[in-house]
Design a protein around this motif. Structure first.
Motif, PDB file in Angstrom:
ATOM      1  N   ILE A 193       0.834  -1.204   0.000  1.00 57.33           N
ATOM      2  CA  ILE A 193       0.000   0.000   0.000  1.00 57.33           C
ATOM      3  C   ILE A 193       0.865   1.248   0.000  1.00 57.33           C
ATOM      4  O   ILE A 193       0.542   2.254  -0.655  1.00 57.33           O
ATOM      5  CB  ILE A 193      -0.963  -0.020   1.201  1.00 57.33           C
ATOM      6  N   ALA A 194       2.010   1.197   0.685  1.00 61.29           N
ATOM      7  CA  ALA A 194       2.910   2.348   0.705  1.00 61.29           C
ATOM      8  C   ALA A 194       3.480   2.647  -0.675  1.00 61.29           C
ATOM      9  O   ALA A 194       3.902   3.776  -0.956  1.00 61.29           O
ATOM     10  CB  ALA A 194       4.049   2.104   1.696  1.00 61.29           C
ATOM     11  N   ARG A 249       7.006  -3.007  -4.186  1.00 60.49           N
ATOM     12  CA  ARG A 249       6.958  -3.424  -2.780  1.00 60.49           C
ATOM     13  C   ARG A 249       8.330  -3.844  -2.282  1.00 60.49           C
ATOM     14  O   ARG A 249       8.780  -3.439  -1.194  1.00 60.49           O
ATOM     15  CB  ARG A 249       5.963  -4.584  -2.631  1.00 60.49           C
ATOM     16  N   ASN A 250       9.029  -4.674  -3.080  1.00 58.64           N
ATOM     17  CA  ASN A 250      10.336  -5.183  -2.648  1.00 58.64           C
ATOM     18  C   ASN A 250      11.364  -4.067  -2.542  1.00 58.64           C
ATOM     19  O   ASN A 250      12.247  -4.102  -1.677  1.00 58.64           O
ATOM     20  CB  ASN A 250      10.817  -6.264  -3.609  1.00 58.64           C
ATOM     21  N   TRP A 251      11.251  -3.070  -3.420  1.00 55.54           N
ATOM     22  CA  TRP A 251      12.169  -1.923  -3.322  1.00 55.54           C
ATOM     23  C   TRP A 251      11.941  -1.179  -2.004  1.00 55.54           C
ATOM     24  O   TRP A 251      12.894  -0.788  -1.322  1.00 55.54           O
ATOM     25  CB  TRP A 251      11.951  -0.981  -4.502  1.00 55.54           C
ATOM     26  N   ILE A 252      10.665  -1.013  -1.628  1.00 59.19           N
ATOM     27  CA  ILE A 252      10.351  -0.321  -0.373  1.00 59.19           C
ATOM     28  C   ILE A 252      10.843  -1.132   0.816  1.00 59.19           C
ATOM     29  O   ILE A 252      11.404  -0.580   1.774  1.00 59.19           O
ATOM     30  CB  ILE A 252       8.832  -0.070  -0.268  1.00 59.19           C
ATOM     31  N   GLU A 290      13.389 -10.047   8.854  1.00 56.11           N
ATOM     32  CA  GLU A 290      12.076  -9.548   8.439  1.00 56.11           C
ATOM     33  C   GLU A 290      12.063  -9.245   6.947  1.00 56.11           C
ATOM     34  O   GLU A 290      11.066  -9.514   6.254  1.00 56.11           O
ATOM     35  CB  GLU A 290      11.712  -8.291   9.234  1.00 56.11           C
ATOM     36  N   LEU A 291      13.144  -8.687   6.449  1.00 53.41           N
ATOM     37  CA  LEU A 291      13.239  -8.384   5.020  1.00 53.41           C
ATOM     38  C   LEU A 291      13.146  -9.658   4.195  1.00 53.41           C
ATOM     39  O   LEU A 291      12.360  -9.732   3.235  1.00 53.41           O
ATOM     40  CB  LEU A 291      14.556  -7.656   4.728  1.00 53.41           C
ATOM     41  N   ASP A 292      13.935 -10.646   4.555  1.00 51.59           N
ATOM     42  CA  ASP A 292      13.950 -11.877   3.762  1.00 51.59           C
ATOM     43  C   ASP A 292      12.582 -12.554   3.751  1.00 51.59           C
ATOM     44  O   ASP A 292      12.132 -13.049   2.707  1.00 51.59           O
ATOM     45  CB  ASP A 292      15.001 -12.839   4.339  1.00 51.59           C
ATOM     46  N   ALA A 293      11.916 -12.578   4.898  1.00 59.32           N
ATOM     47  CA  ALA A 293      10.595 -13.212   4.971  1.00 59.32           C
ATOM     48  C   ALA A 293       9.575 -12.429   4.145  1.00 59.32           C
ATOM     49  O   ALA A 293       8.748 -13.018   3.432  1.00 59.32           O
ATOM     50  CB  ALA A 293      10.139 -13.302   6.429  1.00 59.32           C
ATOM     51  N   ALA A 294       9.630 -11.106   4.210  1.00 59.39           N
ATOM     52  CA  ALA A 294       8.659 -10.274   3.485  1.00 59.39           C
ATOM     53  C   ALA A 294       8.860 -10.365   1.985  1.00 59.39           C
ATOM     54  O   ALA A 294       7.888 -10.339   1.219  1.00 59.39           O
ATOM     55  CB  ALA A 294       8.784  -8.821   3.949  1.00 59.39           C
TER      56      ALA A 294
END
Length: 786
Positions: A203-204, A226-229, A243-247
């Motif tokens: 959404i961001a 999304r991945n860039w954010i 958290e990054l890797d999971a997201a």
């Protein structure tokens, strides 16, 4: 060396002059643009365009009106992870800068000088607030400079949290959603505080380009954004590597979620819209009002089903009128058959379908979604051919007697099997009301609002027939008559100036009973008894009395036909009048809006209508009590209630005995040629009226009466509405006595006399022994009243 010093001095002077000239230019530009800048303090009172919501009393969504989907959210309700995600996407130093980002502006200036065009703009969140609320979207230097000045002013007057809140509530995020809370609902069917990190980052990423980065229409680019954010969030130390890797591994889970209507009540929704539009105009659709109606969701659901089923049952009693259309489907694929159904709507759960094949005792039909279903013999065998409202053909013996391949028909899921059905041409209405307040608890204005938006509950003026009689009898009992009064049920020829020629009224049975007690006359709905009562009173007095209950005197005929219900009333007027019979004799005002909240949840309107309060004094000066006015003697009210209970116990409404409640009272109503069928009934807590008829008045059929067409709808509704609720009879007031009388004459019974019954009277109106009430009667009776 001297030359170098001279050059250095020259450049220093040049820079100094440049700074002075730049400052002069900046001051000049400020002087030029400052007077034209809007007042940023208005942002504190800004009204975001938010749709109108209509809800039931228990908070179920009924309707939403407005182009923009927006649900404002306060900063304290925004998840911290989303704040960080938006910073990462739009303005990483938002909480540190003073409204502008020099680095971003320098980059934008370099692009302007090198390309001649503004590329990125270098806008902060504050600058975007300035642009979104005050400026156009044109990419010019003048607009950019105004944006910068406004951002500086905004930072002086608003906190960072206030600025952030304005931004996330204003921005467009695709699919008609404005603001992050609405977007969260549209894309994920959840509130923003229920979303996981990958969804928040998705959404961001939308504000930059809602179409390009849309997870529904462009999932590949959306996931890239999304991945860039997420990567930016990690680089800014907002999230850990884990958290990054999971997201990054999370799939796209977005799907379109429309606003879910939780309660089907379109007639009330339109009543709310129409009522408030006169007051607010177009602002009604943008100011974010939440209107809480008086509807009870359980009762409204029951009313919807009762009216639908009652009208479908009418169709089944009178026969099947055939397919709506016929299509040549031989050789068509399933997809091609489905395409034939796409323009057909569903009305009141009656789905369109096309018959694909017909067997001996069943048929296969294709639904709009392409599914094939079986119509078993149980769902077809009712469909005898319709001839007229009074005649139908033979019962079918095989499926081909009813349907054939290519027929466009209506089907209904009964819960046990699929049934052939038909959109009724006949219509109906139902209104239920709390008699102590006038609050409308359920309202149905027709078979299907989608099919026909005419609201018969409040707009159809129809003749009430015998539904009007209780008011005539009440007027009589307030003018010397008692339940034991004897009135002659015998033929009469009337010459009335208000009627054409001689009038020879009859009972519906075309039989006459002779001398009849008033109680019996009402519960058996004897027309001649009603006429003689009104003639004794005078129709002027009758009209005056009926007017007390909210009936429009201009629509009440000034002749004796009034006794048989030849007036013009709406179901709303009728149920309002009956509310006074149900609440002990008080006039109430019907209403359907309980309160209105603004977009911040503050109540800006609450209904204050007169309420029934028997123990309150109507003479004190406390106007806050807003006490309902008594319009009927409480003892007359009780006597009438007792008689109307007999309508259900032994009269024209005996079908209602199936409810197995002793607190119910009511009255059937049927007009000449069975053009209108009514039943209105109540206990002390709920009053309900149901009506059945054609929009263009026409006979319903010789077997259709209030007790056969309207009463079953009332029963189905009341069964659900009163489920698990204790009985609520009207209390017996002081001044009522019970006397044993002769069942035939209405006289006070002698000791040891047989053929007697007990009857209620006002204390001062008890009959004397051996003296008949208003005439004499004869014959025998085995009736037991109580």
């Amino acid at each position: 060396m001297r030359v170098l010093k001279s050059l250095f001095r020259f450049f220093i002077i040049l820079m100094f002059v440049g700074l002075i000239l730049g400052a002069i230019a900046a001051i000049g530009l400020y002087q030029h643009f400052a007077p034209t800048l809007p007042d940023v303090e208005t942002l504190r009172d800004i009204k975001l365009q938010t749709p109108l919501k209509v809800l039931s009393a228990d908070g179920k969504l009924i309707a939403e009106f407005g182009e923009k989907k927006r649900i404002p959210i306060t900063y304290d309700k925004i998840p911290e992870r989303f704040v960080q995600a938006l910073q990462s996407a739009e303005d990483s130093r938002f909480f540190e800068h003073y409204g502008i980002d020099p680095l971003g502006l320098s980059r934008a200036a370099f692009e302007l000088v090198s390309t001649g065009k503004i590329q990125s703009g270098g806008s902060t969140i504050t600058m975007q607030v300035a642009k979104n609320f005050f400026l156009t979207r044109e990419r010019t230097f003048e607009r950019k400079f105004s944006e910068i000045l406004l951002a500086l002013k905004i930072e002086q007057f608003l906190s960072k949290e206030e600025i952030f809140e304005l931004y996330v509530n204003k921005i467009y995020l695709g699919h008609r959603s404005y603001g992050i809370q609405s977007a969260s609902n549209v894309y994920y069917g959840k509130n923003i505080d229920e979303l996981a990190l990958p969804q928040l980052a998705m959404i961001a990423g939308l504000p930059k380009a809602p179409s390009a980065f849309n997870p529904i229409t462009n999932p590949d680019r959306a996931i890239e954004r999304r991945n860039w954010i997420l990567g930016r969030m990690h680089s800014l130390s907002f999230i850990t590597k884990e958290e990054l890797d999971a997201a990054l591994l999370a799939p796209v889970t977005a799907a379109y979620h429309s606003t879910e209507i939780e309660l089907y009540a379109p007639y009330i929704a339109e009543m709310v819209r129409g009522e408030l539009y006169d007051q607010y105009g177009e602002e009604l659709y943008t100011d974010g009002f939440s209107v809480y109606t008086t509807l009870d969701s359980k009762m409204q659901t029951a009313a919807n089903l009762a009216v639908r089923d009652g009208l479908i049952d009418y169709v089944k009693r009178h026969g099947y009128q055939g397919a709506e259309k016929q299509h040549a489907i031989q050789g068509l694929s399933a997809m091609e058959v489905t395409s034939l159904l796409q323009s057909e709507s569903t009305f009141a759960q009656l789905e369109p379908a096309i018959i694909i094949s017909v067997a001996e005792k069943s048929a296969i039909a294709q639904r709009k979604n392409g599914e094939l279903i079986t119509l078993p013999w149980e769902g077809l065998s009712w469909a005898k051919a319709f001839k007229t409202v009074n005649y139908y053909g033979a019962m079918p013996k095989k499926a081909s007697d009813v349907v054939k391949e290519g027929d466009l028909v209506r089907i209904l899921d009964t819960g046990e099997f699929w049934e052939l059905s038909q959109i009724p041409q006949v219509q109906g209405a139902l209104i239920a009301m709390t008699p102590q307040t006038g609050a409308i608890r359920s309202l149905v204005g027709g078979f299907s609002f989608t099919h026909n938006k005419f609201n018969r509950a409040i707009q159809a003026h129809r003749q009430p027939g015998s539904n009007i009689k209780p008011f005539i009898y009440a007027a009589a009992m307030e003018n010397g008559f008692t339940p034991a009064s004897i009135i002659n049920d015998a033929p009469i020829v009337l010459q009335d100036k208000g009627l054409d020629g001689n009038w020879r009224p009859e009972n519906s049975s075309r039989e006459f009973s002779g001398p009849t007690r008033l109680r019996v006359g009402l519960y058996k709905s004897r027309n001649l008894v009603s006429i003689r009562l009104l003639r004794s009173l005078g129709f002027e007095k009758g009209i005056e009395y009926l007017s007390r209950f909210g009936f429009d005197p201009d629509r009440l005929p000034a002749n004796l036909s009034l006794a048989l219900g030849s007036a013009d009333v709406t179901p709303l007027e009728l149920v309002t009048g009956y509310a006074a019979l149900a609440n002990g004799g008080y006039k109430i005002t019907p209403y359907f809006i309980e309160r209105i909240n603004d977009q911040y949840g503050e109540t800006i309107f609450a209904t204050k209508t007169p309420v029934v309060c028997p123990d309150c004094s109507t003479n004190n000066d406390n106007t806050e009590q807003n006490i309902a006015q008594r319009i009927m003697d409480k003892r007359t009210n009780f006597l009438l209630y007792s008689i109307m209970q007999d309508v259900i116990r032994r009269g024209t409404g005996t079908r209602a005995k199936v409810l197995k409640r002793s607190d119910l009272a009511g009255k059937t109503g049927t007009t000449n040629e069975q053009k209108d069928a009514w039943f209105t009934g109540f206990n002390s807590k709920l009053v309900t009226t149901s009506w059945v008829g054609f929009d263009q008045p026409a006979p319903l059929g010789r077997s259709e009466f209030g007790g056969t067409a309207a009463l079953p709808i009332w029963i189905d509704f009341m069964r659900a509405a009163l489920a698990d609720t204790p009985e609520s009879p009207l209390p017996t007031p002081d001044g009522i006595v019970q006397i044993r009388i002769d069942a035939n004459t209405g006289m006070r019974a002698s000791p040891n006399q047989s053929n007697t019954i007990f009857e209620y009277f006002k204390a001062e109106e008890t009959p004397r022994r051996g003296v008949p009430e208003r005439g004499q009667g004869s014959g025998k009776s085995t009736e037991e009243i109580f």
